[in-house]
Every structure is written in structure tokens, then in C-alpha cells.
Design a protein around this motif. Structure first.
Motif, PDB file in Angstrom:
ATOM      1  N   ARG A  81     -74.406  -9.860 -46.461  1.00  0.00           N
ATOM      2  CA  ARG A  81     -73.993  -9.705 -47.866  1.00  0.00           C
ATOM      3  C   ARG A  81     -73.724 -11.061 -48.509  1.00  0.00           C
ATOM      4  NH1 ARG A  81     -69.195  -7.039 -47.435  1.00  0.00           N
ATOM      5  NH2 ARG A  81     -70.368  -5.247 -46.712  1.00  0.00           N
ATOM      6  N   TYR A  82     -72.960 -11.922 -47.828  1.00  0.00           N
ATOM      7  CA  TYR A  82     -72.626 -13.223 -48.400  1.00  0.00           C
ATOM      8  C   TYR A  82     -73.840 -14.142 -48.478  1.00  0.00           C
ATOM      9  CZ  TYR A  82     -67.740 -11.847 -48.023  1.00  0.00           C
ATOM     10  OH  TYR A  82     -66.545 -11.195 -48.160  1.00  0.00           O
ATOM     11  N   ALA A  83     -74.725 -14.046 -47.504  1.00  0.00           N
ATOM     12  CA  ALA A  83     -75.953 -14.840 -47.563  1.00  0.00           C
ATOM     13  C   ALA A  83     -76.812 -14.413 -48.752  1.00  0.00           C
ATOM     14  CB  ALA A  83     -76.733 -14.697 -46.262  1.00  0.00           C
ATOM     15  N   THR A  84     -76.860 -13.096 -49.004  1.00  0.00           N
ATOM     16  CA  THR A  84     -77.612 -12.587 -50.154  1.00  0.00           C
ATOM     17  C   THR A  84     -76.987 -13.055 -51.465  1.00  0.00           C
ATOM     18  OG1 THR A  84     -78.242 -10.645 -48.855  1.00  0.00           O
ATOM     19  CG2 THR A  84     -78.516 -10.494 -51.248  1.00  0.00           C
ATOM     20  N   PHE A  85     -75.657 -12.978 -51.564  1.00  0.00           N
ATOM     21  CA  PHE A  85     -74.974 -13.444 -52.774  1.00  0.00           C
ATOM     22  C   PHE A  85     -75.246 -14.928 -53.016  1.00  0.00           C
ATOM     23  CE2 PHE A  85     -71.449 -10.039 -52.280  1.00  0.00           C
ATOM     24  CZ  PHE A  85     -72.236  -9.116 -52.946  1.00  0.00           C
ATOM     25  N   CYS A  86     -75.183 -15.725 -51.964  1.00  0.00           N
ATOM     26  CA  CYS A  86     -75.433 -17.161 -52.111  1.00  0.00           C
ATOM     27  C   CYS A  86     -76.874 -17.442 -52.533  1.00  0.00           C
ATOM     28  CB  CYS A  86     -75.121 -17.881 -50.808  1.00  0.00           C
ATOM     29  SG  CYS A  86     -73.374 -17.965 -50.427  1.00  0.00           S
ATOM     30  N   PHE A  87     -77.820 -16.728 -51.949  1.00  0.00           N
ATOM     31  CA  PHE A  87     -79.238 -16.938 -52.275  1.00  0.00           C
ATOM     32  C   PHE A  87     -79.515 -16.623 -53.746  1.00  0.00           C
ATOM     33  CE2 PHE A  87     -83.666 -15.442 -52.448  1.00  0.00           C
ATOM     34  CZ  PHE A  87     -84.309 -16.571 -51.980  1.00  0.00           C
ATOM     35  N   GLY A  89     -77.296 -16.163 -56.074  1.00  0.00           N
ATOM     36  CA  GLY A  89     -76.423 -16.986 -56.909  1.00  0.00           C
ATOM     37  C   GLY A  89     -77.062 -18.329 -57.198  1.00  0.00           C
ATOM     38  N   GLY A  90     -77.707 -18.915 -56.185  1.00  0.00           N
ATOM     39  CA  GLY A  90     -78.417 -20.172 -56.391  1.00  0.00           C
ATOM     40  C   GLY A  90     -79.572 -20.028 -57.361  1.00  0.00           C
ATOM     41  N   ILE A  91     -80.285 -18.912 -57.270  1.00  0.00           N
ATOM     42  CA  ILE A  91     -81.369 -18.657 -58.226  1.00  0.00           C
ATOM     43  C   ILE A  91     -80.806 -18.518 -59.637  1.00  0.00           C
ATOM     44  CG2 ILE A  91     -83.101 -16.949 -58.935  1.00  0.00           C
ATOM     45  CD1 ILE A  91     -83.622 -16.441 -55.947  1.00  0.00           C
ATOM     46  N   SER A  92     -79.687 -17.820 -59.774  1.00  0.00           N
ATOM     47  CA  SER A  92     -79.060 -17.626 -61.083  1.00  0.00           C
ATOM     48  C   SER A  92     -78.576 -18.951 -61.667  1.00  0.00           C
ATOM     49  CB  SER A  92     -77.886 -16.655 -60.981  1.00  0.00           C
ATOM     50  OG  SER A  92     -78.322 -15.416 -60.508  1.00  0.00           O
ATOM     51  N   ILE A  93     -77.966 -19.782 -60.841  1.00  0.00           N
ATOM     52  CA  ILE A  93     -77.500 -21.091 -61.316  1.00  0.00           C
ATOM     53  C   ILE A  93     -78.675 -21.953 -61.758  1.00  0.00           C
ATOM     54  CG2 ILE A  93     -76.447 -23.264 -60.558  1.00  0.00           C
ATOM     55  CD1 ILE A  93     -74.541 -21.515 -58.844  1.00  0.00           C
ATOM     56  N   ALA A  95     -81.570 -20.872 -62.933  1.00  0.00           N
ATOM     57  CA  ALA A  95     -82.058 -20.325 -64.201  1.00  0.00           C
ATOM     58  C   ALA A  95     -81.126 -20.710 -65.346  1.00  0.00           C
ATOM     59  CB  ALA A  95     -82.183 -18.807 -64.102  1.00  0.00           C
ATOM     60  N   LEU A  96     -79.825 -20.677 -65.093  1.00  0.00           N
ATOM     61  CA  LEU A  96     -78.849 -21.062 -66.116  1.00  0.00           C
ATOM     62  C   LEU A  96     -79.005 -22.536 -66.482  1.00  0.00           C
ATOM     63  CD1 LEU A  96     -76.375 -20.277 -67.835  1.00  0.00           C
ATOM     64  CD2 LEU A  96     -74.971 -21.011 -65.902  1.00  0.00           C
ATOM     65  N   LEU A  97     -79.158 -23.395 -65.490  1.00  0.00           N
ATOM     66  CA  LEU A  97     -79.361 -24.823 -65.765  1.00  0.00           C
ATOM     67  C   LEU A  97     -80.638 -25.061 -66.560  1.00  0.00           C
ATOM     68  CD1 LEU A  97     -78.287 -26.507 -62.416  1.00  0.00           C
ATOM     69  CD2 LEU A  97     -77.165 -26.692 -64.630  1.00  0.00           C
ATOM     70  N   ASP A  98     -81.689 -24.302 -66.276  1.00  0.00           N
ATOM     71  CA  ASP A  98     -82.930 -24.417 -67.037  1.00  0.00           C
ATOM     72  C   ASP A  98     -82.693 -24.076 -68.504  1.00  0.00           C
ATOM     73  OD1 ASP A  98     -85.838 -24.779 -67.221  1.00  0.00           O
ATOM     74  OD2 ASP A  98     -85.857 -22.603 -67.585  1.00  0.00           O
ATOM     75  N   LYS A  99     -81.949 -22.998 -68.751  1.00  0.00           N
ATOM     76  CA  LYS A  99     -81.642 -22.604 -70.134  1.00  0.00           C
ATOM     77  C   LYS A  99     -80.791 -23.659 -70.829  1.00  0.00           C
ATOM     78  CE  LYS A  99     -83.683 -18.632 -70.034  1.00  0.00           C
ATOM     79  NZ  LYS A  99     -84.934 -18.440 -70.730  1.00  0.00           N
ATOM     80  N   VAL A 100     -79.807 -24.224 -70.114  1.00  0.00           N
ATOM     81  CA  VAL A 100     -78.935 -25.246 -70.699  1.00  0.00           C
ATOM     82  C   VAL A 100     -79.739 -26.493 -71.070  1.00  0.00           C
ATOM     83  CG1 VAL A 100     -77.044 -26.853 -70.177  1.00  0.00           C
ATOM     84  CG2 VAL A 100     -76.820 -24.435 -69.609  1.00  0.00           C
ATOM     85  N   VAL A 101     -80.633 -26.914 -70.186  1.00  0.00           N
ATOM     86  CA  VAL A 101     -81.449 -28.098 -70.471  1.00  0.00           C
ATOM     87  C   VAL A 101     -82.332 -27.861 -71.693  1.00  0.00           C
ATOM     88  CG1 VAL A 101     -83.382 -29.482 -69.597  1.00  0.00           C
ATOM     89  CG2 VAL A 101     -81.403 -29.015 -68.137  1.00  0.00           C
ATOM     90  N   HIS A 102     -82.951 -26.679 -71.778  1.00  0.00           N
ATOM     91  CA  HIS A 102     -83.792 -26.386 -72.955  1.00  0.00           C
ATOM     92  C   HIS A 102     -82.949 -26.284 -74.220  1.00  0.00           C
ATOM     93  CE1 HIS A 102     -87.775 -25.976 -71.223  1.00  0.00           C
ATOM     94  NE2 HIS A 102     -87.210 -25.400 -70.165  1.00  0.00           N
ATOM     95  N   PHE A 103     -81.744 -25.740 -74.123  1.00  0.00           N
ATOM     96  CA  PHE A 103     -80.855 -25.646 -75.285  1.00  0.00           C
ATOM     97  C   PHE A 103     -80.481 -27.036 -75.780  1.00  0.00           C
ATOM     98  CE2 PHE A 103     -76.491 -25.495 -76.945  1.00  0.00           C
ATOM     99  CZ  PHE A 103     -76.682 -24.659 -78.027  1.00  0.00           C
ATOM    100  N   ILE A 104     -80.126 -27.926 -74.854  1.00  0.00           N
ATOM    101  CA  ILE A 104     -79.752 -29.296 -75.239  1.00  0.00           C
ATOM    102  C   ILE A 104     -80.952 -30.030 -75.815  1.00  0.00           C
ATOM    103  CG2 ILE A 104     -79.042 -31.534 -74.316  1.00  0.00           C
ATOM    104  CD1 ILE A 104     -77.261 -29.960 -72.337  1.00  0.00           C
ATOM    105  N   ALA A 105     -82.119 -29.845 -75.227  1.00  0.00           N
ATOM    106  CA  ALA A 105     -83.318 -30.517 -75.730  1.00  0.00           C
ATOM    107  C   ALA A 105     -83.687 -30.018 -77.121  1.00  0.00           C
ATOM    108  CB  ALA A 105     -84.481 -30.304 -74.771  1.00  0.00           C
ATOM    109  N   ASP A 106     -83.536 -28.716 -77.374  1.00  0.00           N
ATOM    110  CA  ASP A 106     -83.845 -28.169 -78.699  1.00  0.00           C
ATOM    111  C   ASP A 106     -82.856 -28.664 -79.751  1.00  0.00           C
ATOM    112  OD1 ASP A 106     -85.994 -26.814 -77.668  1.00  0.00           O
ATOM    113  OD2 ASP A 106     -84.962 -24.879 -77.531  1.00  0.00           O
TER     114      ASP A 106
END
Length: 121
Positions: A81-87, A89-93, A95-106
Motif C-alpha cells: 500500500r505504501y509503495a503504491t502511494f509513494c509511486f 504520489g511521485g507521478i502526481s507531484i 504532474a503538479l510541477l509541470d503545471k506550475v512551470v507552465h503557469f509561471i512561463a505563461d
């Protein structure tokens, strides 16, 4: 110190052969004129990349990560369960960083056209 797998070598070899044949079959589509649609090939390459990432991270996720959680004192179910959450969670982080970078660039006025560099007709 060498570590050996206790799995079925014949089954593993069969999977490797099937993967090689699938790659060969997939590459033939690129050489067929009527099947060489850019959207189809792009989709197929995306799926192929996803499968390769899944296979690559499968060893890390299902063996190393779960074993590390189990060594820390968690039960097998909790470790999975925790390994799945971490995996994921890393994908979600990521994706979030990608959105933040595009938001700042725009907001800074830095835009890209993202037009294709090669046009095939």
C-alpha cells in the motif's frame, strides 16, 4: 556476492522473445505506406513508451520498494500500500510541477508555439 533469481527462466525467455517479436511487428507498420499515419504512429509510440516505463519501474516498485517497507517493520499488505502511494504520489507531484512551470512561463509572457517541425503530407 552474486544474487540469483528463483523464477522460471523459460517463462522469462518466452516473454523476451514475445517482446522482440512485438517490436518487430510494430516496426513493420512504419514501413507500410497505407498504415504510416502520423497520429497512429504517435499513439503507438506513446503506448510503447508507457509499457517500457512500466516494465522498468516494475522491478523497482514491486520488489525493491516493498522489500524496503517490509524491512522497516510494515506488514506485506501495508508495504504494498505504501509503495503504491509513494509511486503514484511521485507521478502526481511531477504532474503538479509541470503545471506550475507552465503557469509561471505563461505569466511571464514566455510562450511556445509547439508547431510540428516536420510536416508530412
Amino acid at each position: 556476492m552474486s544474487k540469483t533469481a528463483d523464477g522460471n527462466v523459460g517463462l522469462a525467455f518466452a516473454f523476451v522473445i514475445c517482446a522482440g517479436l512485438a517490436t518487430t511487428l510494430g516496426s513493420t507498420f512504419a514501413f507500410c505506406g497505407s498504415l504510416a499515419d502520423q497520429r497512429y504512429l504517435a499513439c503507438a509510440l506513446g503506448v510503447s513508451a508507457g509499457v517500457m516505463l512500466y516494465v522498468s519501474f516494475g522491478e523497482i516498485f514491486m520488489v525493491k520498494s516493498v522489500e524496503a517497507f517490509e524491512e522497516s517493520g510494515y506488514t506485506g499488505d501495508e508495504a504494498t500500500r505504501y509503495a503504491t502511494f509513494c509511486f503514484f504520489g511521485g507521478i502526481s507531484i511531477t504532474a503538479l510541477l509541470d503545471k506550475v512551470v507552465h503557469f509561471i512561463a505563461d505569466r511571464s509572457g514566455h510562450k511556445h508555439d509547439h508547431a510540428p517541425s516536420v510536416i508530412v503530407e
